[in-house]
Design a protein around this motif. Structure first.
Motif, PDB file in Angstrom:
ATOM      1  N   LYS A   5      19.938   1.479  -8.595  1.00 24.01           N
ATOM      2  CA  LYS A   5      20.763   0.435  -7.998  1.00 24.01           C
ATOM      3  C   LYS A   5      22.178   0.944  -7.774  1.00 24.01           C
ATOM      4  N   ASP A   8      22.085   3.133  -4.793  1.00 20.61           N
ATOM      5  CA  ASP A   8      21.955   2.310  -3.583  1.00 20.61           C
ATOM      6  C   ASP A   8      23.284   1.666  -3.203  1.00 20.61           C
ATOM      7  N   ASP A   9      23.993   1.140  -4.189  1.00 25.51           N
ATOM      8  CA  ASP A   9      25.265   0.472  -3.918  1.00 25.51           C
ATOM      9  C   ASP A   9      26.309   1.441  -3.386  1.00 25.51           C
ATOM     10  N   ALA A  13      28.130   1.406   0.330  1.00 26.74           N
ATOM     11  CA  ALA A  13      29.592   1.435   0.435  1.00 26.74           C
ATOM     12  C   ALA A  13      30.074   2.615   1.280  1.00 26.74           C
ATOM     13  N   VAL A  74      30.085  -2.678  -8.386  1.00 24.45           N
ATOM     14  CA  VAL A  74      30.551  -1.782  -7.334  1.00 24.45           C
ATOM     15  C   VAL A  74      31.033  -2.663  -6.193  1.00 24.45           C
ATOM     16  N   LYS A  75      32.264  -2.422  -5.742  1.00 28.07           N
ATOM     17  CA  LYS A  75      32.847  -3.190  -4.634  1.00 28.07           C
ATOM     18  C   LYS A  75      33.294  -2.231  -3.544  1.00 28.07           C
ATOM     19  N   ASN A  76      33.260  -2.721  -2.310  1.00 28.18           N
ATOM     20  CA  ASN A  76      33.897  -1.988  -1.219  1.00 28.18           C
ATOM     21  C   ASN A  76      35.390  -2.206  -1.367  1.00 28.18           C
ATOM     22  N   ILE A  84      29.112  -5.635  -3.984  1.00 26.68           N
ATOM     23  CA  ILE A  84      27.840  -5.176  -3.450  1.00 26.68           C
ATOM     24  C   ILE A  84      26.725  -5.661  -4.368  1.00 26.68           C
ATOM     25  N   ARG A  85      26.863  -5.383  -5.631  1.00 32.40           N
ATOM     26  CA  ARG A  85      25.863  -5.829  -6.594  1.00 32.40           C
ATOM     27  C   ARG A  85      26.427  -5.665  -7.987  1.00 32.40           C
ATOM     28  N   LYS A  86      26.060  -6.575  -8.870  1.00 26.84           N
ATOM     29  CA  LYS A  86      26.445  -6.475 -10.268  1.00 26.84           C
ATOM     30  C   LYS A  86      25.206  -6.053 -11.049  1.00 26.84           C
ATOM     31  N   HIS A  87      25.345  -5.002 -11.842  1.00 22.74           N
ATOM     32  CA  HIS A  87      24.227  -4.485 -12.627  1.00 22.74           C
ATOM     33  C   HIS A  87      24.370  -4.960 -14.056  1.00 22.74           C
TER      34      HIS A  87
END
Length: 101
Positions: A5, A8-9, A13, A74-76, A84-87
């Motif tokens: 993940k 992918d994130d 980005a 992870v953020k742009n 983007i997504r929180k793990h």
């Protein structure tokens, strides 16, 4: 699972950043002190980014990464901080435990 993940994130980005700034993989790589194949691998999600790669992307304003006990975010960096997504590592551990039971 959490490792893929993250890959992918970062992939999303990097592609988004390159498209928004109209950069080729080669030009983007040059700006970061990398070679083009490294960017291609990151964009395909083939490799889990190293801490050094994450730091370099963050310093270049491509991403923001927050590693917390509750999970990794992870953020742009350019897109108004869109997540983007929180793990959540606890969910990953729970899935592993249930799959081995």
């Amino acid at each position: 699972m959490a490792r893929t993940k993250l890959a992918d994130d970062v992939s999303v980005a990097v592609v988004r950043y390159r498209e928004e700034h109209r950069l080729s993989q080669t030009e983007f790589a040059r700006r970061l002190g990398w070679k083009q194949p490294h960017v291609a691998r990151l964009e395909r999600g083939d490799v889990t980014p190293s801490l050094e790669s994450l730091q370099r992307l963050a310093r270049a304003g491509v991403i923001e990464v927050q590693v917390k006990r509750q999970g990794t975010i992870v953020k742009n960096a350019d897109s108004a901080g869109s997540v983007i997504r929180k793990h959540n590592p606890e969910n990953h551990v729970k899935r592993l435990a249930s799959s081995t039971a």
